[in-house]
Design a protein around this motif. Structure first.
Motif, PDB file in Angstrom:
ATOM      1  N   ASP A 107      -3.067  -8.125   3.842  1.00 47.11           N
ATOM      2  CA  ASP A 107      -3.882  -7.776   2.677  1.00 47.11           C
ATOM      3  C   ASP A 107      -4.052  -6.256   2.594  1.00 47.11           C
ATOM      4  O   ASP A 107      -5.131  -5.713   2.852  1.00 47.11           O
ATOM      5  N   PRO A 108      -2.991  -5.519   2.241  1.00 44.25           N
ATOM      6  CA  PRO A 108      -3.056  -4.048   2.211  1.00 44.25           C
ATOM      7  C   PRO A 108      -4.037  -3.497   1.183  1.00 44.25           C
ATOM      8  O   PRO A 108      -4.582  -2.417   1.375  1.00 44.25           O
ATOM      9  N   GLU A 109      -4.294  -4.242   0.110  1.00 37.98           N
ATOM     10  CA  GLU A 109      -5.164  -3.738  -0.947  1.00 37.98           C
ATOM     11  C   GLU A 109      -6.629  -3.725  -0.534  1.00 37.98           C
ATOM     12  O   GLU A 109      -7.447  -3.077  -1.186  1.00 37.98           O
ATOM     13  N   SER A 110      -6.963  -4.434   0.530  1.00 31.91           N
ATOM     14  CA  SER A 110      -8.352  -4.471   0.999  1.00 31.91           C
ATOM     15  C   SER A 110      -8.531  -3.741   2.326  1.00 31.91           C
ATOM     16  O   SER A 110      -9.557  -3.891   2.985  1.00 31.91           O
ATOM     17  N   THR A 111      -7.519  -2.961   2.725  1.00 31.64           N
ATOM     18  CA  THR A 111      -7.574  -2.233   3.991  1.00 31.64           C
ATOM     19  C   THR A 111      -7.542  -0.737   3.713  1.00 31.64           C
ATOM     20  O   THR A 111      -6.613  -0.237   3.092  1.00 31.64           O
ATOM     21  N   VAL A 112      -8.562  -0.040   4.176  1.00 40.05           N
ATOM     22  CA  VAL A 112      -8.762   1.368   3.838  1.00 40.05           C
ATOM     23  C   VAL A 112      -8.441   2.243   5.044  1.00 40.05           C
ATOM     24  O   VAL A 112      -8.862   1.963   6.165  1.00 40.05           O
ATOM     25  N   PHE A 113      -7.691   3.308   4.812  1.00 37.79           N
ATOM     26  CA  PHE A 113      -7.357   4.274   5.864  1.00 37.79           C
ATOM     27  C   PHE A 113      -7.070   5.616   5.189  1.00 37.79           C
ATOM     28  O   PHE A 113      -6.962   5.720   3.966  1.00 37.79           O
ATOM     29  N   GLY A 114      -6.970   6.669   5.997  1.00 36.82           N
ATOM     30  CA  GLY A 114      -6.656   7.991   5.459  1.00 36.82           C
ATOM     31  C   GLY A 114      -7.717   8.551   4.529  1.00 36.82           C
ATOM     32  O   GLY A 114      -7.425   9.387   3.676  1.00 36.82           O
ATOM     33  N   PHE A 115      -8.959   8.138   4.717  1.00 32.18           N
ATOM     34  CA  PHE A 115     -10.032   8.521   3.795  1.00 32.18           C
ATOM     35  C   PHE A 115     -10.733   9.822   4.174  1.00 32.18           C
ATOM     36  O   PHE A 115     -11.456  10.399   3.362  1.00 32.18           O
ATOM     37  N   LYS A 116     -10.528  10.299   5.386  1.00 28.06           N
ATOM     38  CA  LYS A 116     -11.253  11.491   5.830  1.00 28.06           C
ATOM     39  C   LYS A 116     -10.989  12.687   4.923  1.00 28.06           C
ATOM     40  O   LYS A 116     -11.903  13.458   4.614  1.00 28.06           O
ATOM     41  N   ARG A 117      -9.732  12.845   4.474  1.00 32.79           N
ATOM     42  CA  ARG A 117      -9.368  13.993   3.646  1.00 32.79           C
ATOM     43  C   ARG A 117     -10.110  14.014   2.316  1.00 32.79           C
ATOM     44  O   ARG A 117     -10.154  15.043   1.642  1.00 32.79           O
ATOM     45  N   LEU A 118     -10.697  12.872   1.917  1.00 35.41           N
ATOM     46  CA  LEU A 118     -11.379  12.773   0.625  1.00 35.41           C
ATOM     47  C   LEU A 118     -12.896  12.866   0.743  1.00 35.41           C
ATOM     48  O   LEU A 118     -13.596  12.828  -0.273  1.00 35.41           O
ATOM     49  N   LEU A 119     -13.413  12.984   1.958  1.00 31.72           N
ATOM     50  CA  LEU A 119     -14.868  13.018   2.152  1.00 31.72           C
ATOM     51  C   LEU A 119     -15.506  14.167   1.376  1.00 31.72           C
ATOM     52  O   LEU A 119     -15.113  15.325   1.506  1.00 31.72           O
ATOM     53  N   GLY A 120     -16.483  13.833   0.571  1.00 30.88           N
ATOM     54  CA  GLY A 120     -17.265  14.845  -0.139  1.00 30.88           C
ATOM     55  C   GLY A 120     -16.606  15.451  -1.351  1.00 30.88           C
ATOM     56  O   GLY A 120     -17.198  16.327  -1.997  1.00 30.88           O
ATOM     57  N   LEU A 121     -15.397  15.020  -1.706  1.00 26.26           N
ATOM     58  CA  LEU A 121     -14.702  15.639  -2.827  1.00 26.26           C
ATOM     59  C   LEU A 121     -15.218  15.106  -4.165  1.00 26.26           C
ATOM     60  O   LEU A 121     -15.491  13.925  -4.314  1.00 26.26           O
ATOM     61  N   ARG A 122     -15.328  16.000  -5.122  1.00 23.15           N
ATOM     62  CA  ARG A 122     -15.637  15.604  -6.496  1.00 23.15           C
ATOM     63  C   ARG A 122     -14.312  15.478  -7.243  1.00 23.15           C
ATOM     64  O   ARG A 122     -13.573  16.455  -7.377  1.00 23.15           O
ATOM     65  N   PRO A 123     -13.988  14.294  -7.764  1.00 18.74           N
ATOM     66  CA  PRO A 123     -12.683  14.101  -8.395  1.00 18.74           C
ATOM     67  C   PRO A 123     -12.458  14.938  -9.640  1.00 18.74           C
ATOM     68  O   PRO A 123     -11.320  15.153 -10.049  1.00 18.74           O
ATOM     69  N   ASN A 124     -13.549  15.436 -10.257  1.00 17.91           N
ATOM     70  CA  ASN A 124     -13.386  16.259 -11.461  1.00 17.91           C
ATOM     71  C   ASN A 124     -13.374  17.757 -11.146  1.00 17.91           C
ATOM     72  O   ASN A 124     -13.383  18.579 -12.051  1.00 17.91           O
ATOM     73  N   HIS A 125     -13.333  18.109  -9.863  1.00 13.55           N
ATOM     74  CA  HIS A 125     -13.293  19.515  -9.476  1.00 13.55           C
ATOM     75  C   HIS A 125     -11.870  20.026  -9.605  1.00 13.55           C
ATOM     76  O   HIS A 125     -10.910  19.403  -9.128  1.00 13.55           O
ATOM     77  N   MET A 126     -11.671  21.181 -10.202  1.00 14.04           N
ATOM     78  CA  MET A 126     -10.322  21.669 -10.514  1.00 14.04           C
ATOM     79  C   MET A 126      -9.457  21.855  -9.272  1.00 14.04           C
ATOM     80  O   MET A 126      -8.247  21.660  -9.316  1.00 14.04           O
ATOM     81  N   TYR A 127     -10.074  22.220  -8.135  1.00 14.28           N
ATOM     82  CA  TYR A 127      -9.291  22.475  -6.935  1.00 14.28           C
ATOM     83  C   TYR A 127      -8.939  21.201  -6.187  1.00 14.28           C
ATOM     84  O   TYR A 127      -8.089  21.205  -5.305  1.00 14.28           O
ATOM     85  N   TRP A 128      -9.597  20.109  -6.496  1.00 11.23           N
ATOM     86  CA  TRP A 128      -9.411  18.882  -5.732  1.00 11.23           C
ATOM     87  C   TRP A 128      -8.642  17.813  -6.496  1.00 11.23           C
ATOM     88  O   TRP A 128      -8.308  16.776  -5.934  1.00 11.23           O
ATOM     89  N   LYS A 129      -8.365  18.044  -7.758  1.00  9.32           N
ATOM     90  CA  LYS A 129      -7.718  17.018  -8.574  1.00  9.32           C
ATOM     91  C   LYS A 129      -6.376  16.588  -7.994  1.00  9.32           C
ATOM     92  O   LYS A 129      -6.088  15.394  -7.882  1.00  9.32           O
ATOM     93  N   ASP A 130      -5.537  17.555  -7.629  1.00  9.45           N
ATOM     94  CA  ASP A 130      -4.207  17.233  -7.117  1.00  9.45           C
ATOM     95  C   ASP A 130      -4.286  16.427  -5.819  1.00  9.45           C
ATOM     96  O   ASP A 130      -3.535  15.469  -5.624  1.00  9.45           O
ATOM     97  N   LEU A 131      -5.190  16.832  -4.923  1.00 14.37           N
ATOM     98  CA  LEU A 131      -5.335  16.126  -3.654  1.00 14.37           C
ATOM     99  C   LEU A 131      -5.766  14.684  -3.887  1.00 14.37           C
ATOM    100  O   LEU A 131      -5.207  13.753  -3.299  1.00 14.37           O
ATOM    101  N   VAL A 132      -6.753  14.492  -4.756  1.00 16.61           N
ATOM    102  CA  VAL A 132      -7.251  13.143  -5.038  1.00 16.61           C
ATOM    103  C   VAL A 132      -6.169  12.297  -5.703  1.00 16.61           C
ATOM    104  O   VAL A 132      -5.963  11.132  -5.348  1.00 16.61           O
ATOM    105  N   GLN A 133      -5.463  12.869  -6.662  1.00 14.48           N
ATOM    106  CA  GLN A 133      -4.421  12.125  -7.356  1.00 14.48           C
ATOM    107  C   GLN A 133      -3.277  11.737  -6.428  1.00 14.48           C
ATOM    108  O   GLN A 133      -2.713  10.643  -6.529  1.00 14.48           O
ATOM    109  N   THR A 134      -2.931  12.624  -5.497  1.00 13.32           N
ATOM    110  CA  THR A 134      -1.892  12.296  -4.519  1.00 13.32           C
ATOM    111  C   THR A 134      -2.345  11.146  -3.628  1.00 13.32           C
ATOM    112  O   THR A 134      -1.563  10.242  -3.312  1.00 13.32           O
TER     113      THR A 134
END
Length: 435
Positions: A107-134
């Protein structure tokens, strides 16, 4: 101003100039708050009785806890590591660590990993958009990062079947809680205090999100320590480096890589160069092998397994194991029983073929080193690097070691401490040091 102050100011200004010029072309994240890399990077010294504080290293791929426990004659250090994976099953059960990683194939869709890089990021912030989208494109699970939300969340089904948005600090806290439980079971008592290591670029919201994860796990986070500082302590660089001496630290983890130049000034560690690649690590090396053999399956058997998540999961597990074996031998056999339709798969993989498949990725790692050397103003003065330190589970790959050695004119890099445990151990030594 003293001579040391002049040097520190000059180095700080130099780092700021390089950051402004090169940030757009690198993985370096520009934050809402002044990054700590441009200030005194060594946390204020403090001391707790040995055994009273644990050290938590929350990673994108694996996380570790370190502490001191009773030994035969004195307190002895301990360390436990688990995969940074969290799975949410249909019956509402939460799995953490190895069990979560094993659940991913089903069940890969319910298993979360690699989330540390996204901690505290605002998805609408101009500097973080590319990272979040990737991250959204790469993750098999759902990531909610719509522009009208203030933080990145993970939609998870609750026991009653409804969908709830889970903050990443909450997900991270589940990993930390598991590490805390392991430490308490080893010690035979409750643990209340912890220090946490954080990436060099974590500041403001990201630092707060990491600290909040610890608090949700019922730990009093008494200090956060930048990862390069913890690594420097783990390798005794405060004893080995001369005043104004420099160390190059290259960390290659499972999902991310970063390089930093650490300088000892006035007994404190300063980081005047830092560069990171948020999507470059051991997982990428594994994927290159998987893609190679998936194409071979298609050629030999006429079967396209690119959409067969069960087959791909089996193949990836075998390829990851083969990569690890190639760190100590020249050839391995990649074998998977009943890969698809009852067909057994078995093919050789040589060290040279592995290096060929990942040649451009290895090149990116050296480019990372080159960028941080330029940022620190040392690209033409490589002899000014007194120590070369490699950390992270992927630095055991011989090709990476050879490339770094060649970059520094044949000088041997230091990997004395177990690469994937150095950060937590360094933080543990630091918190209990009264030197």
């Amino acid at each position: 101003m003293t001579a040391g102050g002049d040097r520190r100011l000059a180095a700080t200004l130099q780092a700021l100039i390089f950051a402004c010029l090169l940030a757009a072309a690198s993985g370096l994240q520009i934050l809402d708050y002044p990054p700590s890399m441009y200030a005194d990077n060594t946390p204020e010294k403090f001391w707790y009785p040995p055994g009273s504080v644990i050290a938590i290293d929350l990673g994108n791929t694996n996380s570790c806890v370190a502490g001191y426990g009773p030994g035969k004659t004195d307190l002895t250090p301990f360390q436990f590591c688990i995969p940074s994976w969290v799975a949410f099953t249909e019956d509402g059960t939460t799995l953490v660590g190895d069990t979560a990683r094993n659940h991913a194939a089903a069940d890969p869709e319910s298993t979360v990993f690699g989330f540390k890089r996204l901690l505290g990021l605002r998805p609408n912030h101009m500097y973080w958009k590319d990272l979040v989208q990737t991250a959204i494109k790469r993750a098999p699970y759902k990531i909610d990062a719509t522009t009208n939300v203030d933080t990145v969340t993970i939609p998870v089904k609750s026991k009653d079947g409804t969908l709830k948005q889970l903050d990443l600090s909450k997900v991270a806290s589940m990993v930390i809680a598991q590490l805390k439980n392991m430490a308490e079971e080893h010690l035979g008592r409750q643990v209340e205090y912890a220090v946490m290591t954080i990436p060099q670029h974590f500041s403001g919201r990201s630092r707060y999100a990491a600290e909040r994860a610890g608090k949700i796990a019922r730990l009093d986070v008494v200090r956060t320590i930048p990862e390069p500082t913890a690594i420097a302590v783990a390798y005794d660089l405060h004893k080995k480096l001369r005043e104004d001496g420099n160390a190059l630290v290259l960390r290659v983890g499972g999902g991310t890589s970063d390089a930093s130049v650490v300088t000892l000034m006035g007994g404190n560690f300063e980081v005047f160069g830092y560069w990171d690649e948020p999507f470059l690590g051991g997982d990428d090396f594994d994927q290159r092998i998987v893609d190679h053999f998936a194409e071979l399956v298609k050629t030999k058997h006429g079967k396209d397994i690119s959409d067969d998540r069960i087959a791909l999961g089996k193949l990836k597990t075998a390829c990851e194991q083969a990569k690890k074996m190639l760190s100590s031998q020249d050839d391995v056999q990649v074998a998977v029983g009943s890969l698809f339709d009852g067909v057994d798969f078995s093919e050789p993989l040589s060290q040279s073929k592995f290096e060929e498949l990942n040649d451009d990725l290895f090149g990116k790692l050296i480019a990372l080193v080159d960028s941080v050397m330029a940022q620190a103003g040392l690209e033409r003065r490589k002899n000014n690097i007194d120590e070369i330190v490699l950390v992270g589970g992927s630095v055991v790959i011989p090709k990476i070691q050879r490339l770094v050695k060649d970059y520094f004119g044949g000088r041997e890099p230091n990997i004395r401490v177990k690469p994937d445990e150095a950060v937590a151990l360094g933080a543990l030594v630091y918190v209990h040091s009264d030197d």
